[in-house]
Each structure stands twice: as C-alpha cells, then as structure tokens.
Design an enzyme around this catalytic site. Sequence first.
Site, PDB file in Angstrom:
ATOM      1  N   TYR A   1     -14.297   9.534   7.236  1.00 21.92           N
ATOM      2  CA  TYR A   1     -14.484   8.575   8.334  1.00 21.92           C
ATOM      3  C   TYR A   1     -14.306   9.280   9.672  1.00 21.92           C
ATOM      4  O   TYR A   1     -13.449   8.913  10.462  1.00 21.92           O
ATOM      5  CB  TYR A   1     -13.498   7.409   8.166  1.00 21.92           C
TER       6      TYR A   1
ATOM      7  N   GLU B   1     -18.272   7.683   0.494  1.00 25.08           N
ATOM      8  CA  GLU B   1     -18.023   6.645   1.505  1.00 25.08           C
ATOM      9  C   GLU B   1     -18.180   7.265   2.876  1.00 25.08           C
ATOM     10  O   GLU B   1     -17.778   8.413   3.092  1.00 25.08           O
ATOM     11  CB  GLU B   1     -16.589   6.078   1.421  1.00 25.08           C
TER      12      GLU B   1
ATOM     13  N   ASP C   1      -7.248  -1.676   0.209  1.00 26.59           N
ATOM     14  CA  ASP C   1      -7.841  -2.351   1.363  1.00 26.59           C
ATOM     15  C   ASP C   1      -8.783  -3.484   0.945  1.00 26.59           C
ATOM     16  O   ASP C   1      -9.940  -3.516   1.350  1.00 26.59           O
ATOM     17  CB  ASP C   1      -8.588  -1.294   2.203  1.00 26.59           C
TER      18      ASP C   1
ATOM     19  N   GLU D   1      -9.499   8.100  -4.228  1.00 23.52           N
ATOM     20  CA  GLU D   1      -8.568   8.704  -3.287  1.00 23.52           C
ATOM     21  C   GLU D   1      -7.154   8.863  -3.830  1.00 23.52           C
ATOM     22  O   GLU D   1      -6.186   8.398  -3.221  1.00 23.52           O
ATOM     23  CB  GLU D   1      -8.540   7.898  -1.992  1.00 23.52           C
TER      24      GLU D   1
HETATM   25  C1  BDP Z   1     -11.550   4.074   2.196  1.00 18.47           C
HETATM   26  C2  BDP Z   1     -11.119   3.250   1.005  1.00 18.47           C
HETATM   27  C3  BDP Z   1     -11.652   1.817   1.091  1.00 18.47           C
HETATM   28  C4  BDP Z   1     -11.370   1.250   2.456  1.00 18.47           C
HETATM   29  C5  BDP Z   1     -12.011   2.152   3.521  1.00 18.47           C
HETATM   30  C6  BDP Z   1     -11.789   1.612   4.924  1.00 18.47           C
HETATM   31  O1  BDP Z   1     -11.591   3.855  -0.192  1.00 18.47           O
HETATM   32  O2  BDP Z   1     -11.089   1.023   0.086  1.00 18.47           O
HETATM   33  O3  BDP Z   1     -11.820  -0.076   2.601  1.00 18.47           O
HETATM   34  O4  BDP Z   1     -11.400   3.405   3.430  1.00 18.47           O
HETATM   35  O5  BDP Z   1     -10.732   1.878   5.468  1.00 18.47           O
HETATM   36  O6  BDP Z   1     -10.829   5.245   2.312  1.00 18.47           O
HETATM   37  O7  BDP Z   1     -12.647   0.903   5.448  1.00 18.47           O
END
Ligand code: BDP
Length: 622
Positions: A480, A516, A200, A427
């Site tokens: 997320y 993250e 990404d 990941e």
């Molecule tokens: C995470 C990835 C990262 C992405 C992020 C996203 O590690 O590279 O930019 O998601 O989707 O899982 O914002």
Amino acid sequence: MLRLLWLFAVLDAVLLLDSGMLFPRESSSRELKELSGLWVFRADKSPNRNQGFERAWYKSRLAETGPVIDMPVPASYNDITQDSTLRDFIGWVWYEREVVVPTRWITDEGTRVVLRVGSAHYYSVVWVNGEKVTEHAGGHLPFEAEIGSLIRKDPARPCRITIAVNNTLTLETLPPGSIQHMNDPVRYPEGYFVQNIYFDFFNYAGIHRPVLLYTTPKVYVDDITVVTDFLDNTGLVRYQVSVKGAATATLKVTLMDKDGHCVASSSEASGLLKVVDVKLWWPYLMHKNPGYLYSMEVRLMAADERSTYEDVYALPVGIRSVKVTNTQFLINNKPFYFHGVNKHEDSDIRGKGLDWPLIVKDFNLIKWLGANSFRTSHYPYAEEILQMCDRHGIVVIDECPGLGVRCLLVRRDKNHPSVVMWSVANEPAAEMQPAALYFKTLITHTKALDPTRPVTYITDSNYARDKGAPYVDVVCVNSYFSWYHDPGHLEVIPIQLNAQFENWYGKYQKPIIQSEYGADAVPGLHSDPPMMFTEEYQNAVLRSYHDIFDQKRKQYVVGELIWNFADFMTAQGITRVVGNKKGIFTRQRQPKAGAFILKERYWRLANETGRLPPWTKYPCPL
Ligand code: BDP
C-alpha cells in the site's frame, strides 16, 4: 506414461483426506429440503451469556423460554434490527426452526436423513428435538449430522432444529481475537467487556449459508475425488469413489459431455477415464468457450438381506492442468495472467449471509470489468460461489485462515477446476525462524494433501525479513505505497513498487502476484490535484501501479488483484469511514471512477494475454 503415474500418485495423496464433503445435490436417489427463510431467534443477553445452556433452551420451543424475534437464514443477524446491542453482540445466539419431514423419509429405514449447515459463525451446537446432534468450530465451512434415527423416535411430531451460535473470537479461533474485560469502575460499567479483533472486516455472525435436510440411501456415495490432466487432445480423469454403508457395491461411472453424451465410462471404484477430443476447462477471456464442464455420474447399486439400494450422484468435472515455472503461471500449459479482484462475503443488511441476487450481480460485475480471477480473501467462500466460478471460468485463489481449516478446505474444494492455487494464510508474521518453520510445515502439508495445485501465502512484510517465502510456489505480495506508507506521496509509487518486485524476484526467482494494492475512496469525494480518500487519489494510485505492472508482467509478474472489489464493513475505528472504502465498487455495487480505469485495463489485458485468436478479440463493453 510418467504423466499417468504422476496422476495416480497425486490422487492417492488427495485421498488421505478422510471422508467426504460432497455438496448436497438432488438426484433420482437423493432429496433436498431447504430450510432457508424465517427462523425463530433470541440472543442470550444474560450477564454470563450462558442462560440458554443453564436453562436448557433447546429442550422446548424457544418461544416458551423467553421473547423471540424473526431472523432470516441465511444472513448475519447483526444488521437485521435497529438494536445496536445486537449489531455488536458477543456471545451465544439461539436459532430455531420446526420442519415437517416427508413421511417416507421416516418410514423408509433404508434412507439416511442428514442435517447440513453450510456455515455458521463461529461456534455452533445443534440439537434436534432437544437432543444434541453435533457441534462445530469455524465460521466458513459446512458441517452435518445424521438425524434419521432421532426423527424416527417420535414420527408424529415436527422436527425441531435448534442451533446455538457463538461469535466469540479468541487467540485459538480463526480468525483470531481476544476478549478484554474492562475492570476500571470509574470508566466502565460492571462486567463490561469488548471483543478485540486482529483483522480488517466486521465480525459478522449467525447462520451464513443455507441449512438443509437431504437424504441418501443407507448405502451411498460418500466421496468422489478427481484429478485431471491431458495429453495432446486426450483428457485424463483419474478418479476415486468412496462408498459408505456396505462392504461391497456395484458401481457405474459415466462421464458425460454438456449434451449428455457419454464420453467415457467404467465400473471400477477408481480408475482412469480417457476423453478423446477433450474440451478443456478454460478461464474466462482465455478461450471462446470458457468453463466447460463434463458431468461425472456415479451410480451405485448394493443389496443386503432386507433391501436393495441405488444411489446416484453427479459431479461437475472440468479437465485442466495447472503448473508454475520460474516466471509463469500455466493453465493448460499456456501462460495465465491474473487480472482480478479480492472480495469479501459482505453486503448491506445481509452481512456475510449468502444471497443469490448479490452473487449473480457480483459475477456480472466481474465479467463487465473484464476480470478473470479473484482471491477468496480471507476465508473460504460459499461452495455456491465456487460452482459459479467453475461454470463461468473465473479462476480462484482459495484462501483459508490457517492450519486447522486447511484440511477441511482442501477436502471441500479439491474438485473445483476454478481453484488453481491454495493460499494458506494472509500476511502472517513470518519474520522469526519458528514462524518460518511453521509455514514450511503448513505449505508442505498442504502440498501433501493436494500435489496438483501450487501453494502460497500472502505476504506484506519486507522481502528481507520474510522467512517463509522460500517454500511458496508463487510469491503473493500486498503493498500500500502512498497509503499506509508515505501517505499522500503518489510520486513514491514507481520507485517503491519497482524495488518490491526486483527484490522479491531477485531473492526467490518465483513468479509474483500483486495480491493486494489500492486506496480508500469515499464515493463522491473529489479533489484535483488528488488528495487521499478522493476518487481521483484512488485513480492515481491505480494508474501508477499499472505502469509498473506493465513493465514487470513481461518478465515475472503473473497477476494483479485490486484491493478491493467493493467497499465492505469493518469494526468502527478512526481509520475507517463506515467501513473500508478501498472498493472500486461501492458496497451497493455501483462503480467509482476507479472501476472504469480497471475495466479498460482488464479488457486490454484480456486481449493481450488471453491467447484468443485475433478474430475473437473482445471490445471493452460500454
Ligand atoms: C491488507 C489486509 C486487508 C485489509 C487491507 C486494508 O490484507 O484485510 O483490509 O490491508 O487495510 O493488508 O485496506
């Protein structure tokens, strides 16, 4: 005694790392010539992208074989012009620069002249005066070639450096990608192909870090490895110097404090330096003098029948220890809590090109935020950035995109006190048994290369499915909630995040970092009650995560890294609005509302977890 034996054993392991990758530094015996600035450039837009090789563009000046444009180095080439075919170009591009080399570099046969490329993405071939000197795969690490004998062949002419760089990604590259040929003549023009990528961020390409020429004497310090620890108030610096160019040489190793006073010395190629009343290297906000660096000066003297040689190299050394328990991450035996960010090497116009104003601005923002750490998601960053981390006490989780790059990364970054953990992947799909075995090997090998640092990889998969996690030292989890899962449902975050932590810890009993978390916020987009993509929604996500972090950090959660420090460019797609907007700063480094939430929190955490005496508590800056 045991501590000393351990220090010796681990140094031997670190030394298995072949020959050196010392960062080029000026000294009384070494000169540098930076080749940053304007280079001549042409993209090979021929149908098979191979005209440059077929017509041997490296044999003469690039301007003699076709049209050329100015191209700054270092910088990605993608956003420099108004031409979308160059922004989205796939294939070989050609760079060229002519350099006038000082006469003494040429006349003095006892001088090595080395051409070094800090990084070029992805595959590079380098010629000097039409002769190939090296090629290199991988976009994030340096490579070099000795060119003295070549430039001595024809001393009268300027030295012409040609570098061809190809950004094509395949399943064998890191990061991976694939080329897809679109053969349907109804829908696509003849010969049409696209680059698919499986990550990404935008596949920026070009010469991303400085190119330079540097000299060393023919007999030279090839590598230095240091491993540090301390006992009470005595610092222990186990070191090894490797010399190239002669079978024997005399060495003088001097460790100096910040004021230039010698605190320990030796005349052996390897040994142990003891530093009384040691000043340890401490992270930012954990101590009132963070980032203390000694300087290890290695002075080499050698002689052959023709001449005598002296080489001097000074390596910054921070003395600190890193350890991990079931529930804690310890720096200098004190619990360390990561309150930090994930970054990208990314900015307007420059793409992934190294840019000093940007680097210094980012460090100022990191400090303003009260952050004490970052992770080099998802590739090794420039050495210049790690040096800043060493000096400012910013703690780094150093990430490589996989297997082949790992050895080189450890070799390049082993001496940085700021680097406290290796991350071998982000990941990975580790739910199948063969993948788990692969990660076991990857982690075990990394530990064999460097037993002084914990090793991890970053996981986002379900704890029950991830089979590689038993081998990591620290569990790093990306999640997320209420974004990719249950979008719009902020109310699920507490229950899901709580379950995430309990499940991972319950299964592995290892400290956990939330590596993250976050939400996209298009700057200036507002809604109350919060809706996805607004600044209010990003704030709400942050606040919900923070509530759970506050419960779990008293137990086994040892860090939180926001995704992301700043907005960054990605490939175009239906989920990206001119790039990924999960930054708490815009791509231009202006704060969104979320930056202020994080800033208040991080300063509070610094005061609670930083181990500062009460009279040095930090006020949160305005
Ligand atoms: C995470 C990835 C990262 C992405 C992020 C996203 O590690 O590279 O930019 O998601 O989707 O899982 O914002």
